[in-house]
Design an enzyme around this catalytic site. Structure first.
Site, PDB file in Angstrom:
ATOM      1  N   HIS A   1      -3.755  -8.129  -3.480  1.00 43.90           N
ATOM      2  CA  HIS A   1      -3.112  -8.619  -2.252  1.00 43.90           C
ATOM      3  C   HIS A   1      -4.005  -8.210  -1.084  1.00 43.90           C
ATOM      4  O   HIS A   1      -4.700  -7.187  -1.156  1.00 43.90           O
ATOM      5  CB  HIS A   1      -1.748  -7.926  -2.143  1.00 43.90           C
TER       6      HIS A   1
ATOM      7  N   GLN B   1       4.522  -4.354  -6.370  1.00 39.37           N
ATOM      8  CA  GLN B   1       5.197  -5.196  -7.370  1.00 39.37           C
ATOM      9  C   GLN B   1       5.435  -4.429  -8.670  1.00 39.37           C
ATOM     10  O   GLN B   1       5.908  -5.004  -9.649  1.00 39.37           O
ATOM     11  CB  GLN B   1       4.365  -6.458  -7.661  1.00 39.37           C
TER      12      GLN B   1
ATOM     13  N   LYS C   1      11.293  -4.632  -1.503  1.00 40.48           N
ATOM     14  CA  LYS C   1      11.106  -5.403  -2.739  1.00 40.48           C
ATOM     15  C   LYS C   1      11.888  -4.796  -3.894  1.00 40.48           C
ATOM     16  O   LYS C   1      11.874  -5.311  -5.003  1.00 40.48           O
ATOM     17  CB  LYS C   1       9.621  -5.451  -3.107  1.00 40.48           C
TER      18      LYS C   1
ATOM     19  N   ASP D   1      -1.653   0.151  -5.844  1.00 42.51           N
ATOM     20  CA  ASP D   1      -0.715  -0.613  -5.022  1.00 42.51           C
ATOM     21  C   ASP D   1       0.477  -0.953  -5.923  1.00 42.51           C
ATOM     22  O   ASP D   1       0.379  -1.822  -6.790  1.00 42.51           O
ATOM     23  CB  ASP D   1      -1.415  -1.874  -4.512  1.00 42.51           C
TER      24      ASP D   1
ATOM     25  N   CYS E   1      -0.990 -14.281   0.051  1.00 47.75           N
ATOM     26  CA  CYS E   1      -1.801 -13.177   0.614  1.00 47.75           C
ATOM     27  C   CYS E   1      -2.828 -12.701  -0.392  1.00 47.75           C
ATOM     28  O   CYS E   1      -3.080 -11.484  -0.525  1.00 47.75           O
ATOM     29  CB  CYS E   1      -0.921 -12.020   1.084  1.00 47.75           C
TER      30      CYS E   1
HETATM   31  N1  C6P Z   1       3.805  -9.295  -1.119  1.00 51.91           N
HETATM   32  C1  C6P Z   1       4.670 -11.501  -1.557  1.00 51.91           C
HETATM   33  O1  C6P Z   1       5.372 -12.489  -1.299  1.00 51.91           O
HETATM   34  P1  C6P Z   1       4.585  -5.141   2.447  1.00 51.91           P
HETATM   35  O2  C6P Z   1       4.513  -6.459   3.169  1.00 51.91           O
HETATM   36  O3  C6P Z   1       3.843  -4.069   3.162  1.00 51.91           O
HETATM   37  O4  C6P Z   1       5.961  -4.761   2.028  1.00 51.91           O
HETATM   38  O5  C6P Z   1       3.821  -5.375   1.050  1.00 51.91           O
HETATM   39  C2  C6P Z   1       2.505  -5.839   1.021  1.00 51.91           C
HETATM   40  C3  C6P Z   1       2.103  -6.120  -0.388  1.00 51.91           C
HETATM   41  C4  C6P Z   1       1.118  -5.344  -0.976  1.00 51.91           C
HETATM   42  N2  C6P Z   1       0.769  -5.510  -2.256  1.00 51.91           N
HETATM   43  C5  C6P Z   1       1.358  -6.433  -3.031  1.00 51.91           C
HETATM   44  C6  C6P Z   1       0.943  -6.557  -4.468  1.00 51.91           C
HETATM   45  C7  C6P Z   1       2.351  -7.256  -2.494  1.00 51.91           C
HETATM   46  O6  C6P Z   1       2.924  -8.169  -3.270  1.00 51.91           O
HETATM   47  C8  C6P Z   1       2.715  -7.120  -1.139  1.00 51.91           C
HETATM   48  C9  C6P Z   1       3.714  -8.040  -0.510  1.00 51.91           C
HETATM   49  C10 C6P Z   1       4.752 -10.301  -0.655  1.00 51.91           C
HETATM   50  O7  C6P Z   1       3.937 -11.474  -2.534  1.00 51.91           O
HETATM   51  C11 C6P Z   1       4.568 -10.691   0.785  1.00 51.91           C
HETATM   52  S1  C6P Z   1       2.945 -11.312   1.109  1.00 51.91           S
END
Ligand code: C6P
Length: 412
Positions: free
Chosen positions: A123, A203, A226, A200, A366
């Protein structure tokens, strides 16, 4: 599999938004999850019974807020398998957590000529901070490519992680493809050359039993929203020796020990990395969310999602023209199915699905470097969580068939 689907049956009554909209088919939990009533109740209860600024007041109510905040930290650390509770730093979420690592650890440990390794699955939140760190200090930024089914090529990773590598930054689970990475193996590769392994877990934490201590990673970042918790709260667990060797990320209230005219000393962990008034309601809400997940059992959560993914792969596979990206089997992925349907633009497709009340995400997720490697500009992504059932997937498949008929000649 039960009629409602997979392991849990129908949990919608626990989720006020879903309960109020029986026809809504919510298949975008990788973007953000819905919230169970217990989370909303916990936040309300905090404001009704314990609201004050924690750490600041000597009066009892401030003590209650402090207890609520630190109780939440202990609950969440335990849920994630971290025994050293004070090494869980609360942040606004994964993005801030990864920026904290790249900024505070990165700028103090990565120098000209060093190497930073990420993977093609990342991401942007786990790609751009490392890319920009490399540019700022003159380090090499290298990307490990994937095999043909969207898994990190571990052979290539072994070759890329050389003696000058300082950090391997990788996702537990890909948000765009659902690929579940072999965390222990990646950690082994990083540690073999003395590099740190930063994961990270945006997910991963919502869907898999994490076990921070056992996994061996040096840091694990996550987002509360999430994993059934509120927006604006998340965190990162970091090995204590790394936190001790890092400068603070932000300066301000609560993170100091003594402020002299010419210099400042830092508070102990976790305060050193939590400047300003913390997000107590977020922490309390997230603690309620992980208690709910614990009640379901993370092994059951995983089993539920594997069943749903298996069902979705079978149902979507029956529709001519659908190309599913990423790993072949449900066991190799999390509850994410990313696909294309002929030459229908993913945005058009998701707009058509929305007419039937089916919420999916369309776009680059992203993950533009990954999309370029897949030779697509975007995909449609359906993502599942505990409240989804096979009926949701049937609704998705029916809506896709309708869309395909409308676009007719261009697909299949
Ligand atoms: N992915 C998706 O629809 P935040 O926005 O800080 O809570 O998470 C960022 C982020 C970082 N790493 C991974 C693997 C992610 O999936 C995400 C967030 C969402 O896939 C929003 S782009």
């Amino acid at each position: 599999m039960s009629a409602a689907g997979a392991v849990f049956g129908d949990l919608r009554p626990d989720f006020p938004l879903l309960a109020a909209s029986p026809k809504l088919v919510y298949l975008d939990s990788a973007a953000t999850s819905q919230k169970p009533r217990v989370v909303l109740d916990a936040i309300r209860e905090f404001y009704e019974t314990a609201n004050a600024n924690p750490h600041r007041g000597a009066y009892k109510l401030s003590g209650a807020a402090t207890d609520a905040y630190h109780g939440a930290r202990a609950t969440i650390a335990k849920f994630l398998g971290a025994s050293d509770t004070d090494t869980l730093i609360f942040t606004r979420g994964t993005t801030e957590s990864l920026n904290l690592l790249a900024s505070a650890w990165g700028h103090s440990h990565v120098h000209r000529g060093d190497r930073i390794v990420v993977t093609r699955l990342e991401h942007h939140a786990n790609f751009v901070p490392w890319q920009q760190l490399a540019r700022a200090v003159g380090a090499e930024f290298r990307i490990c490519e994937l095999n043909e089914v969207g898994q990190v090529d571990l052979g290539q990773l072994r070759a890329l992680v050389t003696a000058n590598t300082k950090v391997v930054a990788f996702g537990h689970v890909s948000n765009a493809l659902g690929t579940v990475n072999d965390v222990r193996e990646i950690v082994k590769i990083a540690h073999a050359v003395g590099a740190v392994a930063f994961c990270d877990g945006a997910q991963g934490a919502p869907h898999l039993r994490v076990g921070f201590d056992a996994l061996g990673v040096d840091a694990y970042a996550f987002s509360g929203h999430k994993m059934l918790g509120p927006m604006g709260i998340g965190g990162v667990i970091v090995r204590r020796k790394l936190l001790d060797a890092m400068p603070p990320y932000q300066f301000g209230g609560d993170m100091i020990e003594f402020v002299f005219d010419g210099d400042t000393t830092w508070n102990t962990l976790p305060y050193k990395f939590e400047a300003g008034t913390p997000n107590v309601e977020g922490a309390v809400g997230l603690a309620a969310a992980v208690r709910y997940l614990d009640g379901l059992g993370m092994d059951a959560v995983r089993a539920h999602e594997v069943e749903l993914s298996r069902y979705a792969l079978a149902r979507l596979g029956e529709i001519d023209g659908i190309v599913v990206h990423g790993p072949v089997t449900a066991e190799e992925r999390s509850g994410v199915v990313s696909f294309s349907l002929g030459d229908i633009h993913p945005h058009d497709l998701s707009t058509m699905l929305d007419v039937d009340g089916v919420c999916v995400r369309a776009g680059h997720h992203c993950a533009q470097p990954l999309m370029r490697a897949l030779k697509v500009t975007a995909t449609v992504r359906a993502s599942f969580y505990v409240y989804n059932t096979t009926a949701d997937i049937d609704a998705l498949a029916a809506s896709l068939r309708k869309a395909k008929e409308r676009f007719g000649a261009h697909v299949g």
